[in-house]
Design a protein around this motif. Sequence first.
Motif, PDB file in Angstrom:
ATOM      1  N   PRO A   1       8.634 -34.338  85.571  1.00  0.00           N
ATOM      2  CA  PRO A   1       9.941 -33.395  85.101  1.00  0.00           C
ATOM      3  C   PRO A   1      10.240 -32.209  86.523  1.00  0.00           C
ATOM      4  N   LEU A   2       8.890 -32.927  87.030  1.00  0.00           N
ATOM      5  CA  LEU A   2       8.697 -31.319  88.145  1.00  0.00           C
ATOM      6  C   LEU A   2       9.280 -32.837  89.898  1.00  0.00           C
ATOM      7  N   LEU A   3       9.110 -33.810  89.766  1.00  0.00           N
ATOM      8  CA  LEU A   3       9.867 -34.280  90.600  1.00  0.00           C
ATOM      9  C   LEU A   3      10.872 -33.753  92.094  1.00  0.00           C
ATOM     10  N   ALA A   4      11.933 -32.979  90.530  1.00  0.00           N
ATOM     11  CA  ALA A   4      13.018 -32.321  91.268  1.00  0.00           C
ATOM     12  C   ALA A   4      12.507 -31.030  92.878  1.00  0.00           C
ATOM     13  N   LEU A   5      11.356 -30.383  91.986  1.00  0.00           N
ATOM     14  CA  LEU A   5      10.821 -30.144  93.384  1.00  0.00           C
ATOM     15  C   LEU A   5      10.705 -30.422  94.502  1.00  0.00           C
ATOM     16  N   PHE A   6      10.496 -31.536  94.972  1.00  0.00           N
ATOM     17  CA  PHE A   6      10.472 -32.235  95.622  1.00  0.00           C
ATOM     18  C   PHE A   6      11.595 -33.121  96.322  1.00  0.00           C
ATOM     19  N   GLU A   7      12.491 -33.380  95.870  1.00  0.00           N
ATOM     20  CA  GLU A   7      13.308 -34.138  96.537  1.00  0.00           C
ATOM     21  C   GLU A   7      14.667 -33.129  96.915  1.00  0.00           C
TER      22      GLU A   7
ATOM     23  N   ILE B   1      11.970 -26.225  83.335  1.00  0.00           N
ATOM     24  CA  ILE B   1      10.986 -25.539  84.370  1.00  0.00           C
ATOM     25  C   ILE B   1      10.766 -26.372  85.117  1.00  0.00           C
ATOM     26  N   ALA B   2      10.996 -27.588  85.632  1.00  0.00           N
ATOM     27  CA  ALA B   2      10.890 -28.302  87.053  1.00  0.00           C
ATOM     28  C   ALA B   2      11.813 -27.601  88.370  1.00  0.00           C
ATOM     29  N   THR B   3      12.518 -27.272  87.945  1.00  0.00           N
ATOM     30  CA  THR B   3      13.863 -26.417  88.971  1.00  0.00           C
ATOM     31  C   THR B   3      13.499 -24.749  88.790  1.00  0.00           C
ATOM     32  N   ASP B   4      12.573 -24.204  87.702  1.00  0.00           N
ATOM     33  CA  ASP B   4      12.791 -22.578  87.422  1.00  0.00           C
ATOM     34  C   ASP B   4      12.095 -22.025  88.246  1.00  0.00           C
ATOM     35  N   TRP B   5      11.364 -21.765  89.772  1.00  0.00           N
ATOM     36  CA  TRP B   5      10.357 -21.171  89.924  1.00  0.00           C
ATOM     37  C   TRP B   5      10.319 -19.846  90.207  1.00  0.00           C
ATOM     38  N   ASP B   6      11.450 -19.439  89.598  1.00  0.00           N
ATOM     39  CA  ASP B   6      11.223 -17.710  88.853  1.00  0.00           C
ATOM     40  C   ASP B   6       9.674 -17.704  88.232  1.00  0.00           C
ATOM     41  N   ASP B   7      10.296 -18.328  86.951  1.00  0.00           N
ATOM     42  CA  ASP B   7       9.856 -18.321  85.632  1.00  0.00           C
ATOM     43  C   ASP B   7       7.859 -19.229  86.196  1.00  0.00           C
ATOM     44  N   ILE B   8       7.794 -20.380  87.590  1.00  0.00           N
ATOM     45  CA  ILE B   8       6.436 -20.498  87.719  1.00  0.00           C
ATOM     46  C   ILE B   8       5.707 -19.169  88.217  1.00  0.00           C
ATOM     47  N   GLU B   9       6.532 -18.193  89.515  1.00  0.00           N
ATOM     48  CA  GLU B   9       5.734 -17.003  89.909  1.00  0.00           C
ATOM     49  C   GLU B   9       5.887 -16.215  88.540  1.00  0.00           C
ATOM     50  N   ARG B  10       6.595 -15.638  88.201  1.00  0.00           N
ATOM     51  CA  ARG B  10       6.290 -15.254  87.432  1.00  0.00           C
ATOM     52  C   ARG B  10       4.903 -15.310  86.749  1.00  0.00           C
ATOM     53  N   VAL B  11       4.870 -16.198  86.050  1.00  0.00           N
ATOM     54  CA  VAL B  11       3.694 -16.781  85.049  1.00  0.00           C
ATOM     55  C   VAL B  11       2.602 -16.589  86.233  1.00  0.00           C
TER      56      VAL B  11
END
Length: 481
Positions: free
Chosen positions: A137-143, A219-229
Motif C-alpha cells: 500500500p505504500l508504493l504510491a508514496l514513491f511513484e 493511508i498510503a498517501t495520507d501524509w497528514d495522518d502519518i505526520e500527526r501520529v
Amino acid sequence: MAKIKDPVRFSEHFGISKTLLKRRGAFDPVVNADTPLFIDPFLLEESKHPEMQAAYGDWETHFTNLIKLLSASQAKGDAAWKAADKMLGVQEFKGTCLGYGAGIAGNAIGKGPIRARLLKTAKEIVDLGVNDPAIFPLLALFEDDVGPDRISDLTTRVIGPRLGEFTERVLKGLQIPRQKFDISGQSFLLPVNPKVNDRGGRPLPVVLVPNDVLRDLPIATDWDDIERVTWENEQLRKRVNAAVGDLWGRQSRESKQNNRAAYLHDRDAFDALLAAIHAIPKQAYDEAGDPSGLIKWLETGRAIAAALPLALKLKARTPAGVKDVVEQIVEHFKHIIEDRDVWKSLYGPNGAVLHEHYAQRLFLVTSLSYCKANNVDISPETNPGGGPVDFKLSQGFADKVVVEMKLSSNPKLDHGYTKQLERYKRGEATSQGYYVIIHVGVGQRQVDLVLKREIAARKEKQPYSPVIVIDGTKKRSASKL
C-alpha cells in the motif's frame, strides 16, 4: 471519460431500506458514480464481518508470497521476477462504485511502465530486508503517476471473492434480481448494475463493501495522518528524526523522488516509516457525519431543490431556449447559496471548505431536480473523470450549453476559463458556455483576473463565456431554509 447522468443509490433503485443496509454493515453506493472512498487493508482485520477478517488473511498471504518471489529473484526477468510481476498486475475491479472516476470500473495496473516501476520499487524495499506486506500500500508514496485508486485496486482485486461473499450474505432474503458473475474464477449471484455496462456493453455487477473497512484516503498517501501520529508519539518522533535526519513536516511535502532518496536506501528509515503507518488509528470513514462531503451531495442536492423550488420560464425549444434555462438554473443556484444559507453546505464540520467536486455534484443534482420538476426535456450530465468537471445541459444533439464550475481556491482558475472551458465547448460542438466561480474567501486576485478577461473580450466584441461569481463565503447571519 464516463459521465454521471441521473445519479441513483443502490437502495433507491432496488427499493430496499437504507436502514437495513446500514444495519447489515454495507455501504450504500451511487451505482453510476464513483464515491472517493477506498478499501483500507489495515482495517480488514478489525472488521466485524467474518468475510473481511478472512479477506485480511487472503491479502496477507498474497503479498507475503509476492515478497518471497522478489526475495528469490536474482535478476529482472528471471522466473521469480516474472511470477512476482504476474501477481502485481491487476485487472480493473468492476462493481464496487468506489474511487476517483465518474464510472465504476476501477483502475487497472496492466502491463506497462507503471507496473514495471512499481515492481522495481517493491524489489528495492524487499532488498532492504523488509518482509512486511504493508509495503505494497505504500508504493504510491514513491511513484509520481501512481494514485491511490491504483493501489487500492491491488487490495480490491485480491479480496474480490470475499466481497462477493459479503454481498450475497447482505442481500440474503431480499427480493433483488441477481445473476451469476465471475470474480477471480469464482461464481457469485450478484445484482446487475441498472445504469452502467462495461466497455463491451455487457452487464456489470454491483459489489457491496462493508462500511467499516472504508477510508476517504488510503493511508498510503495520507501524509497528514502519518505526520500527526508521528508528532503525537514522542518515541516514534525520535525514531523518525533519527532515521530520516530531518523534520517530518518538511520531508512529507517534498517530491516523491525525495521520498525515494530518504526511505528506499536505508532500512532504519523505512522501518520508521512502517512504524508510523502501523501507528495510525484504524478508523473507518465517518459515513454518518460525512466530514468531507463525499456522500451527502446527492441527498443534500435533492433536499435543497425540494425546499427551494424553481419555476422555470420556458422559451421556444431552441438553442436560445436551452441557454435561457441554464441561466435561470445558475442564477437560482447563486441565490440559494448566497441568500438561503446553502453556503453552509460547502463547508465540513470543522469549518474547512469541502472539495470542489462536492459543489460540482451539488449543482448537478439540483439542476437535474429542477429540470424534472418542470418537465423540461433537458439532460444535465457531468464528466468528473480524473480532472476538472464540466456540465452539459442539452436538448437533442444540437442544443448544448456547457457549464464549468470551480472554487475560487482552485489554483488553475484562470487556466480553467481560458483553456479548459473552451476545450469542453469545442468537444461538445457548441459556442455556448458559462464559467461559474464559487468564492470561498480566498483567491480574489484570480477571480479579478478572470473577470477582467471577460470584460475585455466583451468590449472588443470577441467570443467569450459569461462569468458568474457566487459568494459562498461564511456569513455571520443568514435566513434559514
